[in-house]
Enzyme design. Structure first.
Site, PDB file in Angstrom:
ATOM      1  N   SER A 112      82.920 -32.544  53.507  1.00 61.87           N
ATOM      2  CA  SER A 112      82.465 -33.642  52.657  1.00 61.87           C
ATOM      3  C   SER A 112      83.616 -34.597  52.424  1.00 61.87           C
ATOM      4  O   SER A 112      84.775 -34.184  52.402  1.00 61.87           O
ATOM      5  CB  SER A 112      82.008 -33.083  51.308  1.00 61.87           C
ATOM      6  OG  SER A 112      81.877 -34.128  50.378  1.00 61.87           O
ATOM      7  N   TYR A 152      83.508 -27.205  44.382  1.00 59.01           N
ATOM      8  CA  TYR A 152      82.836 -27.691  45.598  1.00 59.01           C
ATOM      9  C   TYR A 152      83.830 -28.458  46.469  1.00 59.01           C
ATOM     10  O   TYR A 152      83.947 -28.197  47.676  1.00 59.01           O
ATOM     11  CB  TYR A 152      81.653 -28.602  45.232  1.00 59.01           C
ATOM     12  CG  TYR A 152      81.032 -29.236  46.449  1.00 59.01           C
ATOM     13  CD1 TYR A 152      80.280 -28.477  47.345  1.00 59.01           C
ATOM     14  CD2 TYR A 152      81.225 -30.593  46.730  1.00 59.01           C
ATOM     15  CE1 TYR A 152      79.737 -29.054  48.488  1.00 59.01           C
ATOM     16  CE2 TYR A 152      80.675 -31.172  47.867  1.00 59.01           C
ATOM     17  CZ  TYR A 152      79.937 -30.398  48.741  1.00 59.01           C
ATOM     18  OH  TYR A 152      79.411 -30.958  49.886  1.00 59.01           O
TER      19      TYR A 152
HETATM   20  N1  LIG Z   1      73.693 -34.237  50.853  1.00 67.40           N
HETATM   21  C1  LIG Z   1      74.918 -34.704  50.581  1.00 67.40           C
HETATM   22  O1  LIG Z   1      75.071 -35.705  49.816  1.00 67.40           O
HETATM   23  C2  LIG Z   1      76.119 -34.073  51.224  1.00 67.40           C
HETATM   24  C3  LIG Z   1      77.346 -34.745  51.135  1.00 67.40           C
HETATM   25  C4  LIG Z   1      78.463 -34.156  51.725  1.00 67.40           C
HETATM   26  C5  LIG Z   1      78.356 -32.972  52.399  1.00 67.40           C
HETATM   27  N2  LIG Z   1      77.141 -32.328  52.456  1.00 67.40           N
HETATM   28  C6  LIG Z   1      77.081 -31.037  53.149  1.00 67.40           C
HETATM   29  O2  LIG Z   1      76.037 -31.039  54.094  1.00 67.40           O
HETATM   30  C7  LIG Z   1      75.622 -29.681  54.337  1.00 67.40           C
HETATM   31  C8  LIG Z   1      74.091 -29.611  54.355  1.00 67.40           C
HETATM   32  O3  LIG Z   1      73.600 -29.931  53.064  1.00 67.40           O
HETATM   33  P1  LIG Z   1      72.283 -30.805  52.840  1.00 67.40           P
HETATM   34  O4  LIG Z   1      72.710 -32.060  52.182  1.00 67.40           O
HETATM   35  O5  LIG Z   1      71.479 -30.870  54.063  1.00 67.40           O
HETATM   36  O6  LIG Z   1      71.565 -29.925  51.694  1.00 67.40           O
HETATM   37  P2  LIG Z   1      70.220 -29.040  51.691  1.00 67.40           P
HETATM   38  O7  LIG Z   1      69.061 -29.880  52.063  1.00 67.40           O
HETATM   39  O8  LIG Z   1      70.210 -28.349  50.362  1.00 67.40           O
HETATM   40  O9  LIG Z   1      70.479 -27.980  52.868  1.00 67.40           O
HETATM   41  C9  LIG Z   1      71.313 -26.866  52.718  1.00 67.40           C
HETATM   42  C10 LIG Z   1      70.995 -25.877  53.813  1.00 67.40           C
HETATM   43  O10 LIG Z   1      71.896 -24.761  53.695  1.00 67.40           O
HETATM   44  C11 LIG Z   1      71.138 -23.570  53.775  1.00 67.40           C
HETATM   45  N3  LIG Z   1      71.787 -22.469  53.070  1.00 67.40           N
HETATM   46  C12 LIG Z   1      72.242 -22.440  51.791  1.00 67.40           C
HETATM   47  N4  LIG Z   1      72.726 -21.217  51.509  1.00 67.40           N
HETATM   48  C13 LIG Z   1      72.586 -20.469  52.635  1.00 67.40           C
HETATM   49  C14 LIG Z   1      72.880 -19.131  52.981  1.00 67.40           C
HETATM   50  N5  LIG Z   1      73.433 -18.282  52.095  1.00 67.40           N
HETATM   51  N6  LIG Z   1      72.606 -18.697  54.237  1.00 67.40           N
HETATM   52  C15 LIG Z   1      72.039 -19.544  55.145  1.00 67.40           C
HETATM   53  N7  LIG Z   1      71.732 -20.822  54.874  1.00 67.40           N
HETATM   54  C16 LIG Z   1      71.996 -21.274  53.635  1.00 67.40           C
HETATM   55  C17 LIG Z   1      69.782 -23.925  53.162  1.00 67.40           C
HETATM   56  O11 LIG Z   1      68.782 -23.055  53.669  1.00 67.40           O
HETATM   57  P3  LIG Z   1      68.075 -21.834  52.866  1.00 67.40           P
HETATM   58  O12 LIG Z   1      68.055 -22.188  51.418  1.00 67.40           O
HETATM   59  O13 LIG Z   1      66.722 -21.759  53.494  1.00 67.40           O
HETATM   60  O14 LIG Z   1      68.922 -20.641  53.183  1.00 67.40           O
HETATM   61  C18 LIG Z   1      69.592 -25.324  53.708  1.00 67.40           C
HETATM   62  O15 LIG Z   1      69.017 -25.271  54.997  1.00 67.40           O
HETATM   63  C19 LIG Z   1      76.284 -28.835  53.241  1.00 67.40           C
HETATM   64  O16 LIG Z   1      77.390 -28.138  53.774  1.00 67.40           O
HETATM   65  C20 LIG Z   1      76.763 -29.875  52.231  1.00 67.40           C
HETATM   66  O17 LIG Z   1      77.890 -29.428  51.503  1.00 67.40           O
HETATM   67  C21 LIG Z   1      76.026 -32.854  51.886  1.00 67.40           C
END
Ligand SMILES: NC(=O)c1ccc[n+]([C@@H]2O[C@H](COP(=O)([O-])OP(=O)(O)OC[C@H]3O[C@@H](n4cnc5c(N)ncnc54)[C@H](OP(=O)(O)O)[C@@H]3O)[C@@H](O)[C@H]2O)c1
Length: 258
Positions: free
Chosen positions: A141, A154
């Site tokens: 991030s 985080y």
């Molecule tokens: N959205 C933002 O603004 C943002 C900004 C910077 C970085 N990011 C990064 O982008 C990445 C994806 O996040 P997103 O924004 O797409 O959020 P999201 O829609 O909440 O997706 C998170 C994903 O991680 C999976 N997950 C969580 N815990 C897990 C576990 N213990 N085992 C396996 N899978 C797990 C969830 O699946 P299940 O719950 O089905 O397991 C889900 O598919 C993350 O690393 C986040 O830190 C996001």
């Protein structure tokens, strides 16, 4: 030979969009997450696509358990015969005063964002070595590099991810494995709803990307590898601002997360 992508956290947001983007680009994809029903929905959506495409293999798994990811990787290789690209994407956010947070929340965050990335890389690299190369893509991030009050754990977990990416890049060069680290900015996904400690009221002054934008950039980096990717000018400005005036960036972050 069709290349095979292993994506963690493929049930929603960036992981889901990335699975779709790779399949549409003709790659085979194994997607893992805990919510099996979400992975099945994605599989149905992919099966209904009319364009020529790769295959999607849903695998229920939990990145916090090494054996779960080792098993998911084994299933991927058994099904497709190889594994070329890892997208270590699964992650969770957290907000609140670090000292006052529930330990359970902090532990979940550390086990997902830190252990999960280590388990994923450690499970995939032996397969990449067997076939003489590969590509690891880590989803960090832009916050990793920012003073991040009320999102301190985080941000620190993402600093870990970027640090690991930058160091192991040299370790795996001899195996012909590339490492690309994505410093993602605010993206419209379920991330905020799932944030441990509660969601934040997102300020309109911070622009939001779609998960598809991030996904397209991930597919692109496979074709044209880069060490670090920051997608937006706004996020590059944040990183620069943090170097020049960290106090101001910290105050702005506090307003977002408090
Ligand atoms: N959205 C933002 O603004 C943002 C900004 C910077 C970085 N990011 C990064 O982008 C990445 C994806 O996040 P997103 O924004 O797409 O959020 P999201 O829609 O909440 O997706 C998170 C994903 O991680 C999976 N997950 C969580 N815990 C897990 C576990 N213990 N085992 C396996 N899978 C797990 C969830 O699946 P299940 O719950 O089905 O397991 C889900 O598919 C993350 O690393 C986040 O830190 C996001």
């Amino acid at each position: 030979m069709t290349q095979v992508v292993f994506i963690t956290g493929a049930s929603s947001g960036i992981g889901r969009a990335t699975a779709l983007a790779f399949v549409k680009a003709g790659y085979h994809v194994a997607g893992t997450a805990r919510r099996a029903e979400r992975l099945s929905e994605l599989q149905s959506e992919i099966s209904a696509l009319s364009t020529s495409q790769g295959e999607f293999l849903p695998i229920t798994g939990d990145v916090t358990h090494a054996e779960s990811i080792v098993s998911a990787v084994a299933q991927t290789v058994e099904h497709f015969g190889q594994l070329d690209i890892l997208v270590a994407n699964a992650g969770v956010g957290q907000r609140g005063v670090m000292v006052d947070a529930e330990w359970e929340d902090l532990e979940t965050l550390l086990r997902t964002n830190i252990d999960g990335v280590l388990h994923s890389i450690r499970a995939c690299v032996p397969e990449m070595r067997k076939q003489g190369g590969g590509h690891i893509i880590t989803i960090s991030s832009v916050a990793y590099n920012l003073v991040s009050p009320y999102a301190a754990t985080y941000a620190a977990s993402k600093a870990f991810v970027s640090s690991i990416a930058n160091s192991i890049r040299i370790e795996v060069t001899k195996d012909n494995i590339k490492v690309s680290d994505f410093l993602v900015g605010r993206t419209e996904t379920e991330f905020n709803e799932n944030r441990l400690g509660g969601s934040i009221k997102r300020s309109k002054s911070v622009p939001t990307m779609t998960a598809d934008t991030v996904a397209e950039a991930i597919v692109k980096v496979v074709k044209k590898p880069k060490n670090t990717v920051i997608l937006r000018f706004f996020d590059r400005l944040l990183v620069l601002g943090n170097r020049l005036v960290p106090g101001i960036i910290g105050k702005l972050a506090a307003r977002q997360y408090q």
